[in-house]
Design an enzyme around this catalytic site. Structure first.
Site, PDB file in Angstrom:
ATOM      1  CB  SER A 156     -48.386 -15.472   5.587  1.00 48.84           C
ATOM      2  OG  SER A 156     -48.960 -14.599   6.508  1.00 48.84           O
ATOM      3  CE  LYS A 172     -46.588 -13.503   8.365  1.00 46.09           C
ATOM      4  NZ  LYS A 172     -47.760 -14.135   8.960  1.00 46.09           N
ATOM      5  CE1 TYR A 217     -46.511  -9.419   8.079  1.00 45.29           C
ATOM      6  CE2 TYR A 217     -48.454  -8.087   8.464  1.00 45.29           C
ATOM      7  CZ  TYR A 217     -47.864  -9.324   8.358  1.00 45.29           C
ATOM      8  OH  TYR A 217     -48.614 -10.468   8.517  1.00 45.29           O
ATOM      9  CE1 TYR A 270     -48.947 -18.210   9.912  1.00 42.03           C
ATOM     10  CE2 TYR A 270     -50.525 -18.963   8.278  1.00 42.03           C
ATOM     11  CZ  TYR A 270     -49.555 -18.071   8.686  1.00 42.03           C
ATOM     12  OH  TYR A 270     -49.200 -17.051   7.871  1.00 42.03           O
ATOM     13  CB  VAL A 287     -54.947 -15.106   4.553  1.00 41.26           C
ATOM     14  CG1 VAL A 287     -54.724 -15.709   5.931  1.00 41.26           C
ATOM     15  CG2 VAL A 287     -54.397 -13.700   4.458  1.00 41.26           C
TER      16      VAL A 287
HETATM   17  N1  GLN Z   1     -51.445  -9.784   5.826  1.00 40.85           N
HETATM   18  C1  GLN Z   1     -51.998 -10.875   6.595  1.00 40.85           C
HETATM   19  C2  GLN Z   1     -52.127 -10.478   8.051  1.00 40.85           C
HETATM   20  O1  GLN Z   1     -51.307  -9.767   8.520  1.00 40.85           O
HETATM   21  C3  GLN Z   1     -51.124 -12.083   6.439  1.00 40.85           C
HETATM   22  C4  GLN Z   1     -51.642 -13.270   7.173  1.00 40.85           C
HETATM   23  C5  GLN Z   1     -51.475 -14.575   6.475  1.00 40.85           C
HETATM   24  O2  GLN Z   1     -51.335 -14.687   5.264  1.00 40.85           O
HETATM   25  N2  GLN Z   1     -51.609 -15.628   7.235  1.00 40.85           N
HETATM   26  O3  GLN Z   1     -53.036 -10.834   8.733  1.00 40.85           O
END
Ligand code: GLN
Length: 310
Positions: A68, A71, A193, A245, A263
């Site tokens: 993420s 993002k 994505y 988050y 993650v």
């Molecule tokens: N690729 C992961 C997902 O879509 C990314 C989530 C994350 O890093 N929080 O669940």
């Protein structure tokens, strides 16, 4: 702030030592099976400064799945391409929900709460898919330029793993499309994505590549304008309120830096006017944030007095 670079390396090494056993407090992400195989004991930290230093300790040069953290880069690309129109399609409020929650999307008619939860990042992926002829290549090229490193790569094993375990992300995509908030076809959006989540980068590369956010949108390595000062401010604001988050409030309360986790176990934190910290350790807490990664940023920010709220 950090006056002596030699001392900084010692400090980073000392902070890693303190964290040696804390990886046991977390759990490596296994909902993406390819991530489950990464050693929980790896840990590294890098600090890049706008005056040109990049200092690291531990496994700071090992590439890991940025997940993420991607993002942030996607958001900057979408802001540059779409301008203010983007903010008619995605909000800028904290969600207070887990990163992959679907529940608010129905109530809020397919408008994601913010661009750094999964729903918002899928919306951004739609913008990139619809507005670039080769969005994945454009994304990778952007990262390589920012990190000044042609070796940054997409981990295809992680990509395939995400693709075959991506039902929840697909569900969010289709829900947003049912509200008319997604232009491209969902498989294309998901493919973009998952590609951006599957990029592998090291702490050193990540810290260096995000310096423009600490420097009002200008990459201090090249003097290139990456985004406007207003957009750098906006990205930092969103990272402050939503980047960690549903732990973002606690993180602001105790650390006080714009930050983004993934993650894969990475955490990046922006110190405006100074530089970027990137830490990495795969085991995650219940919010999906790296336990040790968060501790490292927190300890360093505390020791050096880096909070933006001072
Ligand atoms: N690729 C992961 C997902 O879509 C990314 C989530 C994350 O890093 N929080 O669940």
């Amino acid at each position: 702030m950090i006056k002596n670079i030699i001392n900084l390396r010692d400090k980073l090494e000392a902070l890693l030592l303190i964290q040696e056993n804390f990886h046991n407090d977390g759990k490596v992400a296994d909902y993406i099976p390819a991530l489950a195989g990464v050693s929980p004991k790896l840990m590294g930290v890098s600090v890049a400064t706008i005056d040109g230093n990049v200092i690291g300790a531990g496994d700071h040069q090992i590439p890991f799945s940025i997940q993420s953290i991607s993002k942030v880069f996607g958001l900057v690309m979408a802001m540059n391409r779409l301008g203010d129109e983007l903010w008619h399609r995605v909000n800028m409020e904290p969600s207070g929900q887990p990163f992959n929650s679907i529940i608010q999307l129905e109530w809020e008619k397919g408008i994601p709460r913010n661009p750094v939860i999964n729903a918002g990042a899928l919306l951004v992926a739609d913008v990139l898919t619809s507005h670039f002829s080769a969005s994945k290549l454009a994304f990778l090229t952007f990262l390589r330029k920012l990190a000044a490193d042609e070796n940054i790569f997409i981990d295809n094993h992680v990509y395939q793993s995400e693709l075959s375990h991506g039902s929840r992300n697909a569900a969010m995509g289709y829900l947003m499309k049912s509200f008319g908030n997604i232009e491209a076809e969902i498989p294309e959006v998901l493919s973009h994505y998952f590609t951006q989540c599957s990029v592998a980068m090291s702490c050193q590369q990540l810290a260096s590549s995000l310096l423009f956010l600490a420097n009002k949108g200008i990459d201090p390595k090249t003097n290139n304008t990456i985004c406007s000062p207003r957009d750098a401010h906006r990205v930092n604001a969103i990272l402050s309120t939503s980047g960690m988050y549903d732990q973002s409030g606690e993180f602001a309360f105790s650390v006080g830096l714009p930050a983004k986790s993934g993650v894969g176990g990475g955490v990046v934190a922006i110190v405006p006017g100074y530089g970027v910290i990137c830490s990495w350790s795969p085991p995650l807490n219940r919010f999906g944030n790296s336990v040790v990664g968060t501790n490292l940023v927190s300890d360093l920010a505390e020791e050096l007095g880096l909070s933006i709220y001072h």
